[in-house]
Write a protein that holds these residues in place. Structure first.
Motif, PDB file in Angstrom:
ATOM      1  N   ILE A  44       0.838  -1.202   0.000  1.00 42.99           N
ATOM      2  CA  ILE A  44       0.000   0.000   0.000  1.00 42.99           C
ATOM      3  C   ILE A  44       0.877   1.258   0.000  1.00 42.99           C
ATOM      4  O   ILE A  44       0.611   2.204  -0.739  1.00 42.99           O
ATOM      5  CB  ILE A  44      -0.972  -0.013   1.196  1.00 42.99           C
ATOM      6  CG1 ILE A  44      -2.001  -1.125   1.013  1.00 42.99           C
ATOM      7  CG2 ILE A  44      -1.659   1.344   1.370  1.00 42.99           C
ATOM      8  CD1 ILE A  44      -2.830  -1.425   2.247  1.00 42.99           C
ATOM      9  N   TYR A  45       1.927   1.256   0.821  1.00 45.61           N
ATOM     10  CA  TYR A  45       2.844   2.397   0.859  1.00 45.61           C
ATOM     11  C   TYR A  45       3.522   2.608  -0.498  1.00 45.61           C
ATOM     12  O   TYR A  45       3.735   3.752  -0.909  1.00 45.61           O
ATOM     13  CB  TYR A  45       3.906   2.212   1.939  1.00 45.61           C
ATOM     14  CG  TYR A  45       3.403   2.305   3.355  1.00 45.61           C
ATOM     15  CD1 TYR A  45       2.112   2.733   3.668  1.00 45.61           C
ATOM     16  CD2 TYR A  45       4.233   1.954   4.406  1.00 45.61           C
ATOM     17  CE1 TYR A  45       1.671   2.813   4.981  1.00 45.61           C
ATOM     18  CE2 TYR A  45       3.796   2.031   5.732  1.00 45.61           C
ATOM     19  CZ  TYR A  45       2.522   2.458   6.008  1.00 45.61           C
ATOM     20  OH  TYR A  45       2.092   2.534   7.302  1.00 45.61           O
ATOM     21  N   GLY A  46       3.855   1.518  -1.173  1.00 47.55           N
ATOM     22  CA  GLY A  46       4.448   1.628  -2.508  1.00 47.55           C
ATOM     23  C   GLY A  46       3.496   2.273  -3.497  1.00 47.55           C
ATOM     24  O   GLY A  46       3.887   3.110  -4.303  1.00 47.55           O
ATOM     25  N   VAL A  47       2.225   1.906  -3.418  1.00 51.36           N
ATOM     26  CA  VAL A  47       1.210   2.494  -4.308  1.00 51.36           C
ATOM     27  C   VAL A  47       1.014   3.972  -3.977  1.00 51.36           C
ATOM     28  O   VAL A  47       1.003   4.819  -4.877  1.00 51.36           O
ATOM     29  CB  VAL A  47      -0.126   1.721  -4.221  1.00 51.36           C
ATOM     30  CG1 VAL A  47      -1.242   2.455  -4.955  1.00 51.36           C
ATOM     31  CG2 VAL A  47       0.037   0.310  -4.776  1.00 51.36           C
ATOM     32  N   ILE A  48       0.869   4.281  -2.692  1.00 43.94           N
ATOM     33  CA  ILE A  48       0.657   5.680  -2.285  1.00 43.94           C
ATOM     34  C   ILE A  48       1.833   6.550  -2.738  1.00 43.94           C
ATOM     35  O   ILE A  48       1.639   7.587  -3.379  1.00 43.94           O
ATOM     36  CB  ILE A  48       0.476   5.792  -0.752  1.00 43.94           C
ATOM     37  CG1 ILE A  48      -0.857   5.177  -0.323  1.00 43.94           C
ATOM     38  CG2 ILE A  48       0.558   7.250  -0.290  1.00 43.94           C
ATOM     39  CD1 ILE A  48      -1.002   4.984   1.181  1.00 43.94           C
ATOM     40  N   SER A  49       3.038   6.127  -2.420  1.00 45.11           N
ATOM     41  CA  SER A  49       4.229   6.912  -2.781  1.00 45.11           C
ATOM     42  C   SER A  49       4.378   7.023  -4.291  1.00 45.11           C
ATOM     43  O   SER A  49       4.727   8.085  -4.810  1.00 45.11           O
ATOM     44  CB  SER A  49       5.483   6.283  -2.166  1.00 45.11           C
ATOM     45  OG  SER A  49       5.390   6.270  -0.765  1.00 45.11           O
ATOM     46  N   GLY A  50       4.116   5.934  -4.992  1.00 45.37           N
ATOM     47  CA  GLY A  50       4.207   5.948  -6.450  1.00 45.37           C
ATOM     48  C   GLY A  50       3.205   6.893  -7.084  1.00 45.37           C
ATOM     49  O   GLY A  50       3.512   7.595  -8.049  1.00 45.37           O
ATOM     50  N   LEU A  51       1.994   6.918  -6.545  1.00 43.44           N
ATOM     51  CA  LEU A  51       0.973   7.834  -7.068  1.00 43.44           C
ATOM     52  C   LEU A  51       1.322   9.287  -6.763  1.00 43.44           C
ATOM     53  O   LEU A  51       1.099  10.172  -7.606  1.00 43.44           O
ATOM     54  CB  LEU A  51      -0.402   7.480  -6.502  1.00 43.44           C
ATOM     55  CG  LEU A  51      -1.039   6.199  -7.048  1.00 43.44           C
ATOM     56  CD1 LEU A  51      -2.324   5.870  -6.290  1.00 43.44           C
ATOM     57  CD2 LEU A  51      -1.302   6.312  -8.546  1.00 43.44           C
ATOM     58  N   VAL A  52       1.876   9.538  -5.582  1.00 43.01           N
ATOM     59  CA  VAL A  52       2.283  10.911  -5.233  1.00 43.01           C
ATOM     60  C   VAL A  52       3.387  11.368  -6.182  1.00 43.01           C
ATOM     61  O   VAL A  52       3.338  12.490  -6.711  1.00 43.01           O
ATOM     62  CB  VAL A  52       2.725  11.010  -3.754  1.00 43.01           C
ATOM     63  CG1 VAL A  52       3.431  12.327  -3.475  1.00 43.01           C
ATOM     64  CG2 VAL A  52       1.527  10.834  -2.833  1.00 43.01           C
ATOM     65  N   LEU A  53       4.380  10.512  -6.430  1.00 42.33           N
ATOM     66  CA  LEU A  53       5.459  10.873  -7.356  1.00 42.33           C
ATOM     67  C   LEU A  53       4.904  11.122  -8.752  1.00 42.33           C
ATOM     68  O   LEU A  53       5.259  12.118  -9.399  1.00 42.33           O
ATOM     69  CB  LEU A  53       6.525   9.776  -7.398  1.00 42.33           C
ATOM     70  CG  LEU A  53       7.662   9.982  -8.404  1.00 42.33           C
ATOM     71  CD1 LEU A  53       8.431  11.263  -8.120  1.00 42.33           C
ATOM     72  CD2 LEU A  53       8.599   8.775  -8.408  1.00 42.33           C
ATOM     73  N   ALA A  54       4.029  10.249  -9.210  1.00 39.76           N
ATOM     74  CA  ALA A  54       3.444  10.418 -10.543  1.00 39.76           C
ATOM     75  C   ALA A  54       2.650  11.728 -10.631  1.00 39.76           C
ATOM     76  O   ALA A  54       2.783  12.472 -11.607  1.00 39.76           O
ATOM     77  CB  ALA A  54       2.552   9.223 -10.879  1.00 39.76           C
ATOM     78  N   ALA A  55       1.844  12.012  -9.620  1.00 39.42           N
ATOM     79  CA  ALA A  55       1.042  13.243  -9.634  1.00 39.42           C
ATOM     80  C   ALA A  55       1.939  14.477  -9.620  1.00 39.42           C
ATOM     81  O   ALA A  55       1.684  15.443 -10.360  1.00 39.42           O
ATOM     82  CB  ALA A  55       0.092  13.262  -8.432  1.00 39.42           C
ATOM     83  N   LEU A  56       2.991  14.437  -8.809  1.00 36.46           N
ATOM     84  CA  LEU A  56       3.917  15.565  -8.738  1.00 36.46           C
ATOM     85  C   LEU A  56       4.596  15.809 -10.084  1.00 36.46           C
ATOM     86  O   LEU A  56       4.629  16.939 -10.580  1.00 36.46           O
ATOM     87  CB  LEU A  56       4.969  15.319  -7.653  1.00 36.46           C
ATOM     88  CG  LEU A  56       6.081  16.364  -7.558  1.00 36.46           C
ATOM     89  CD1 LEU A  56       5.529  17.698  -7.077  1.00 36.46           C
ATOM     90  CD2 LEU A  56       7.179  15.872  -6.627  1.00 36.46           C
ATOM     91  N   LEU A  57       5.121  14.742 -10.686  1.00 39.31           N
ATOM     92  CA  LEU A  57       5.821  14.915 -11.965  1.00 39.31           C
ATOM     93  C   LEU A  57       4.855  15.254 -13.099  1.00 39.31           C
ATOM     94  O   LEU A  57       5.218  15.975 -14.020  1.00 39.31           O
ATOM     95  CB  LEU A  57       6.655  13.674 -12.286  1.00 39.31           C
ATOM     96  CG  LEU A  57       7.840  13.431 -11.340  1.00 39.31           C
ATOM     97  CD1 LEU A  57       8.632  12.193 -11.761  1.00 39.31           C
ATOM     98  CD2 LEU A  57       8.751  14.642 -11.247  1.00 39.31           C
ATOM     99  N   LYS A  58       3.612  14.766 -13.017  1.00 40.57           N
ATOM    100  CA  LYS A  58       2.600  15.139 -14.011  1.00 40.57           C
ATOM    101  C   LYS A  58       2.314  16.642 -13.905  1.00 40.57           C
ATOM    102  O   LYS A  58       2.236  17.343 -14.924  1.00 40.57           O
ATOM    103  CB  LYS A  58       1.319  14.332 -13.773  1.00 40.57           C
ATOM    104  CG  LYS A  58       0.171  14.670 -14.679  1.00 40.57           C
ATOM    105  CD  LYS A  58       0.244  13.934 -15.973  1.00 40.57           C
ATOM    106  CE  LYS A  58      -1.036  14.111 -16.775  1.00 40.57           C
ATOM    107  NZ  LYS A  58      -1.051  13.307 -17.966  1.00 40.57           N
TER     108      LYS A  58
END
Length: 153
Positions: A13-27
């Motif tokens: 779950i932490y991997g998904v949350i962190s991955g989505l935050v990184l993706a949203a930030l870079l988007k």
């Protein structure tokens, strides 16, 4: 500390949350600056055979999340192996590892014409800041879990 099923699930779950935050930030960075840092995050042009297929953005995001989960699980195992329980040390390790991975991956931009120029210092800066924040967030999530003692790592 030991590896538990509950700890593993939370790590995913932490991997998904962190991955989505990184993706949203870079988007967001890409939308605001037109620097292709989000495109680089999802880019698979450097992977043989996979690079022959044009995947939709959602599938590429799924690939990114798989990598993010694998990294979170790897950091989880490192935390267990090294018996890291100090919150600051845990956050530092996660942040440092993600900084190194971000720095190591940025040159893959040279393998694609869809990603930023490998000499773009501004793209590199956004990329690195994103990965540092990603690692910091993972570290904070792990530290929070250790502090709450709900999960034995």
């Amino acid at each position: 500390m030991s590896l538990t099923k509950k700890g593993f699930k939370i790590t995913v779950i932490y991997g998904v949350i962190s991955g989505l935050v990184l993706a949203a930030l870079l988007k967001l960075v890409e939308l605001m600056t037109r620097l292709k840092v989000y495109t680089l995050l999802l880019n698979v042009d450097y992977i043989p055979f996979v690079n022959t297929v044009a995947f939709p953005e959602l599938i590429e995001l799924g690939f990114h999340l798989i990598v993010s989960i694998a990294l979170a699980v790897s950091l989880y195992l490192l935390i267990i192996y090294r018996k890291i329980q100090n919150k600051k040390q845990l956050i530092l390790v996660c942040t440092a590892v993600c900084f190194i991975i971000g720095a190591a991956l940025f040159p893959t931009t040279a393998f694609s014409d869809r990603t930023p120029d490998s000499k773009s210092m501004l793209s590199f800066a956004y990329w690195i800041v994103g990965h540092i924040l990603y690692g910091y967030l993972l570290g904070v999530l792990f530290a929070r879990q250790i502090n709450q003692r709900k999960v034995r790592f």
